[in-house]
Design an enzyme around this catalytic site. Structure first.
Site, PDB file in Angstrom:
ATOM      1  CG  ASP A   1     -32.161   6.884   0.544  1.00  0.00           C
ATOM      2  OD1 ASP A   1     -32.458   8.078   0.700  1.00  0.00           O
ATOM      3  OD2 ASP A   1     -33.005   5.994   0.306  1.00  0.00           O
ATOM      4  CG  HIS A   2     -29.014  13.389   2.241  1.00  0.00           C
ATOM      5  ND1 HIS A   2     -28.740  13.229   3.573  1.00  0.00           N
ATOM      6  CD2 HIS A   2     -28.511  14.620   1.908  1.00  0.00           C
ATOM      7  CE1 HIS A   2     -28.102  14.288   4.031  1.00  0.00           C
ATOM      8  NE2 HIS A   2     -27.950  15.148   3.042  1.00  0.00           N
ATOM      9  NE  ARG A   3     -35.521   7.974   0.459  1.00  0.00           N
ATOM     10  CZ  ARG A   3     -36.212   6.971  -0.082  1.00  0.00           C
ATOM     11  NH1 ARG A   3     -37.521   7.088  -0.256  1.00  0.00           N
ATOM     12  NH2 ARG A   3     -35.604   5.861  -0.461  1.00  0.00           N
TER      13      ARG A   3
END
Length: 445
Positions: free
Chosen positions: A415-417
């Protein structure tokens, strides 16, 4: 006479499909005796009775969908141990007849509060958006700025949300509940649109394939339906990135084969998956951002102090992910035995919801089938998943010559968040290097 109503099936479980009815009219019923076998989400569960007596009428049959609070049978509590006294046969309700009252139905006041949401959902199902009111006509909804910001972020019109607070004031919970109801009414397509903050996607009907030849139509199973919904939500909610690497497991394979017999005597199977689970549990201690979940609505990150590793299992019913509890505190023998036991339960459709909940991070291994690499979808609400492909012999330069080494392809989706690319490749390199040094497994436990 008592009604036995379906109890709560677990957190977030709204309904189940009846697989088997285990009692019939005239049967004596004891407390905690199984009466139904249900498929809920990805688990098959037996529902125990909370009343004792004689069954006088069964209200459900295999194939029915039931929800918590729904009456499923009538029981004569005063006839426990006595001859059964079944009720006279009653005409089954027709399709036009009004449904029986649901004991879990909200009070009239609550029904009024949510009437607007129901109207919006009905309009959504017809794929006809409600006509906007003229400017200045719609009254301002009483709500805090933080509530309005949440509504904007998830694509909800605050003016359509029914408030449950004093004077109809709208809370964050009201916004979340309204969004959940609308997404449920649209199914997968609506969830995808809501997750992206846009307008609901129109569900397009399939063409009539029977014009071109013979076809067969089958309803989705509960497992396939839930998998479709869950992965669609995960894919459209999480900004996915996948990193790839290879681990040299030549030495590891020698050690694994040497001790495989001892693990088999203990009832397990010393697989690459078991070894990776051990390494992954250790890696989560070093990289805590991988053992977390993103709370987008609350604008927070939840860091987990436990380490539970999910293991994807391929079954004839679909993909199931049992969870190894406290994987970091277990040795390779214990992990191998537990993975074997949970895989067998998954294939026998005997996993409970609890056994598939609360994971820190998941592993999915396709190496036994084939392939060189793939991009696994993160198992929401987790933030990363590790994919394993088939190990292959490749020529590797050792400084003087090319020598055959067995390399294991690894795929890390995240999850790049929460996780940046640099952190992801450090994590993946850490895992690969641990697999390349079998002795380090004992040191990194």
């Amino acid at each position: 006479m008592a009604e036995f109503v379906l109890p709560n099936l677990g957190d977030g479980v709204a309904q189940g499909d009846v697989l088997k009815v285990l009692v019939k009219p005239g049967d004596s019923l004891k407390l905690d005796q199984p009466v139904l076998e249900l498929e809920t989400d990805k688990a098959t569960v037996e529902v125990p009775s909370t009343v004792a007596g004689v069954v006088t009428r069964v209200l459900v049959k295999p194939g029915d969908k039931v929800k918590p609070g729904q009456a499923v049978m009538h029981v004569d509590e005063g006839a426990a141990g006595a001859a059964p006294q079944p009720e006279p046969a009653k005409a089954e309700p027709t399709a036009d007849a009004a449904p029986a009252a649901d004991v879990s139905s909200p009070a009239p006041a609550e029904q009024e509060r949510h009437k607007a949401a129901v109207v919006d959902i009905a309009a959504a199902r017809q794929q006809t958006p409600p006509s906007p009111a003229p400017a200045g006509v719609r009254p301002s909804a009483p709500s805090a700025p933080s509530v309005r910001r949440l509504a904007r972020e998830i694509g909800v019109d605050i003016g359509q949300v029914p408030g449950t607070g004093p004077g109809g004031r709208i809370s964050q919970d009201d916004v979340k509940e309204f969004a959940r109801r609308v997404m449920s009414s649209f199914g997968v397509a609506g969830q995808a649109a809501a997750a992206s903050g846009g307008a609901p996607l129109q569900v397009r009907a399939l063409p009539d394939f029977s014009k071109f030849g013979e076809v067969e139509r089958k309803a989705m199973s509960g497992v396939r339906r839930k998998t479709s919904e869950h992965l669609s939500y995960a894919w459209n909610t999480i900004p996915h990135v996948t990193q790839f690497d290879k681990a040299d497991i030549t030495d590891l394979e020698q050690v694994r084969k040497r001790y495989r017999g001892e693990v088999e005597k203990a009832g397990g199977n010393l697989t690459v998956t078991a070894v990776v689970a051990k390494v992954l549990a250790s890696a989560l201690k070093v990289f805590p951002q991988f053992n977390a979940s993103v709370d987008a609505a609350g604008e927070a990150i939840v860091y987990k102090k436990f380490i539970h590793v999910g293991i994807a299992v391929d079954t004839e019913f679909g993909l199931l992910v049992p969870v190894i509890r406290d994987a970091g505190s277990k040795n390779l023998v214990e992990l191998s035995v537990e993975i074997q036991q949970l895989a067998e339960k998954a294939k026998a459709r005997k996993l409970t919801l609890d056994e598939m909940s609360g994971g820190s991070m998941s592993i999915t291994n396709l190496g036994g089938i084939g392939g060189t690499s793939f991009t696994p979808i993160v198992n929401w609400p987790e933030v990363a998943i590790l994919g394993i492909s088939r190990g292959i012999l490749e020529p590797v330069w050792n400084g003087q010559a090319f020598v055959p080494r067995q390399l294991l392809p690894l795929s890390l989706s995240y999850d790049h968040r929460l996780i940046d690319g640099a952190d992801a490749i450090r994590f993946l390199r850490w895992v690969a290097e641990a697999l390349e040094q079998p002795f380090a497994l004992a040191l990194r436990g």
